[in-house]
Design a protein around this motif. Structure first.
Motif, PDB file in Angstrom:
ATOM      1  N   HIS A  80      -8.787   1.009   4.551  1.00  0.00           N
ATOM      2  CA  HIS A  80      -7.982   1.486   5.825  1.00  0.00           C
ATOM      3  C   HIS A  80      -8.590   0.392   7.041  1.00  0.00           C
ATOM      4  O   HIS A  80      -9.389  -0.704   6.641  1.00  0.00           O
TER       5      HIS A  80
ATOM      6  N   ALA B  45      -1.518  -1.004   7.785  1.00  0.00           N
ATOM      7  CA  ALA B  45      -0.086  -0.457   7.647  1.00  0.00           C
ATOM      8  C   ALA B  45       0.836  -0.739   8.948  1.00  0.00           C
ATOM      9  O   ALA B  45       1.958  -0.309   8.594  1.00  0.00           O
ATOM     10  N   THR B  46       0.048  -1.255   9.945  1.00  0.00           N
ATOM     11  CA  THR B  46       0.915  -1.245  11.318  1.00  0.00           C
ATOM     12  C   THR B  46       0.514  -2.636  11.774  1.00  0.00           C
ATOM     13  O   THR B  46      -0.491  -3.161  11.436  1.00  0.00           O
TER      14      THR B  46
ATOM     15  N   PRO C 253      -0.506   1.273   1.374  1.00  0.00           N
ATOM     16  CA  PRO C 253       0.003   1.177   0.080  1.00  0.00           C
ATOM     17  C   PRO C 253       1.070   0.379  -0.098  1.00  0.00           C
ATOM     18  O   PRO C 253       1.923   0.776   0.704  1.00  0.00           O
TER      19      PRO C 253
ATOM     20  N   GLU D 167       3.516   0.206  -1.998  1.00  0.00           N
ATOM     21  CA  GLU D 167       4.568   0.880  -2.524  1.00  0.00           C
ATOM     22  C   GLU D 167       5.408   1.799  -1.187  1.00  0.00           C
ATOM     23  O   GLU D 167       6.383   2.198  -1.405  1.00  0.00           O
ATOM     24  N   ALA D 168       4.355   1.832  -0.350  1.00  0.00           N
ATOM     25  CA  ALA D 168       5.319   2.557   0.820  1.00  0.00           C
ATOM     26  C   ALA D 168       6.155   1.589   1.883  1.00  0.00           C
ATOM     27  O   ALA D 168       6.577   1.906   2.781  1.00  0.00           O
ATOM     28  N   PHE D 169       5.853   0.325   1.465  1.00  0.00           N
ATOM     29  CA  PHE D 169       6.530  -0.850   2.313  1.00  0.00           C
ATOM     30  C   PHE D 169       7.409  -1.592   1.456  1.00  0.00           C
ATOM     31  O   PHE D 169       8.095  -1.073   0.320  1.00  0.00           O
ATOM     32  N   SER D 170       7.964  -2.678   1.931  1.00  0.00           N
ATOM     33  CA  SER D 170       8.793  -3.501   1.021  1.00  0.00           C
ATOM     34  C   SER D 170       8.537  -4.926   1.330  1.00  0.00           C
ATOM     35  O   SER D 170       7.837  -5.154   2.295  1.00  0.00           O
TER      36      SER D 170
ATOM     37  N   GLY E 275      -1.327  -1.908  -4.455  1.00  0.00           N
ATOM     38  CA  GLY E 275      -0.331  -0.719  -4.653  1.00  0.00           C
ATOM     39  C   GLY E 275       0.899  -0.718  -5.289  1.00  0.00           C
ATOM     40  O   GLY E 275       1.727  -1.346  -5.084  1.00  0.00           O
ATOM     41  N   SER E 276       0.661  -0.384  -6.900  1.00  0.00           N
ATOM     42  CA  SER E 276       1.700  -0.544  -7.883  1.00  0.00           C
ATOM     43  C   SER E 276       2.386  -1.775  -7.852  1.00  0.00           C
ATOM     44  O   SER E 276       3.741  -2.018  -8.132  1.00  0.00           O
TER      45      SER E 276
END
Length: 211
Positions: A92, A113-114, A133, A135-138, A159-160
């Motif tokens: 975080h 994340a932002t 994570p 995988e929540a983005f691209s 993440g992934s």
């Protein structure tokens, strides 16, 4: 101590050993270093993580950047440092953790994340940013972020991530990757870790050489 960019240039991968045990961590570390990986993270929600960090730092501290992951507050940063870690990774965006790490002359990679979180962590003194994570983005999101973030600030998706999906992220501006289950899961032997690490290295080495 080398800076984060120097470590990433040597090998742009962070091996995340979530769940590793102190009695196996040195052999796992040997397998990773043999394949060329030079940044190793032990998450604090692993069994006896400070002992694992101490074992890794004692054996490989001159060859690899040894760190702690899942660092969620300042209270553990000093203990991590005393165990021999030189790297603090958080899931975080916590400016207090970043600042405590820098006071202790450690490398800090907070999660974000932002754009707001990213710039706040840069202002706090972060050495790199963990897009988590992933995988929540691209890759398209990362490309847009790279257009506004300082060009010298490494962004590391976590993440992934695996050998099959790294190329689009690299093209979008990823400086490296944090790899967990694609390299290590509890119960993996050093031989299995080495096999998985080599598979990822076969992808990342030509990609890096082509830059």
């Amino acid at each position: 101590m080398k800076d984060l960019s120097s470590w990433l240039q040597a090998c742009p991968l962070v091996a995340i050993l979530r769940g590793v045990k102190p009695e196996e961590v040195v052999d796992i570390g040997a397998a990773l270093i043999e394949t060329g990986i030079r940044i190793i993270e032990v998450p604090l929600n692993s069994p006896d993580p400070l002992t694992s960090i101490k074992n890794l730092a004692k054996r490989y501290g001159d060859q690899a950047l040894i760190g702690a992951g899942t660092v969620v507050d300042c209270t553990m940063v000093k203990r991590i440092c005393q165990a021999g870690a030189q790297l603090v990774v958080s899931p975080h965006a916590c400016g207090d953790v970043v600042q405590k790490a820098k006071v202790l002359d450690m490398i800090s990679i907070p999660g974000f994340a932002t754009p707001t979180e990213a710039f706040a962590m840069i202002q706090a003194g972060a050495d790199g940013l963990k897009l988590f994570p992933a995988e929540a983005f691209s890759p398209a999101v990362l490309k847009s972020l790279r257009a506004v973030l300082p060009s010298t600030m490494p962004v590391i998706p976590v993440g992934s991530i695996n050998a099959d999906n790294m190329d689009p992220w690299l093209e979008a501006g990823a400086a490296g990757f944090g790899l967990g289950g694609s390299i290590y899961k509890p119960g993996f032997t050093p031989q299995k870790v080495a096999k998985r690490a080599r598979a990822v290295m076969r992808v990342i080495q030509p990609a890096v050489a082509a830059e």
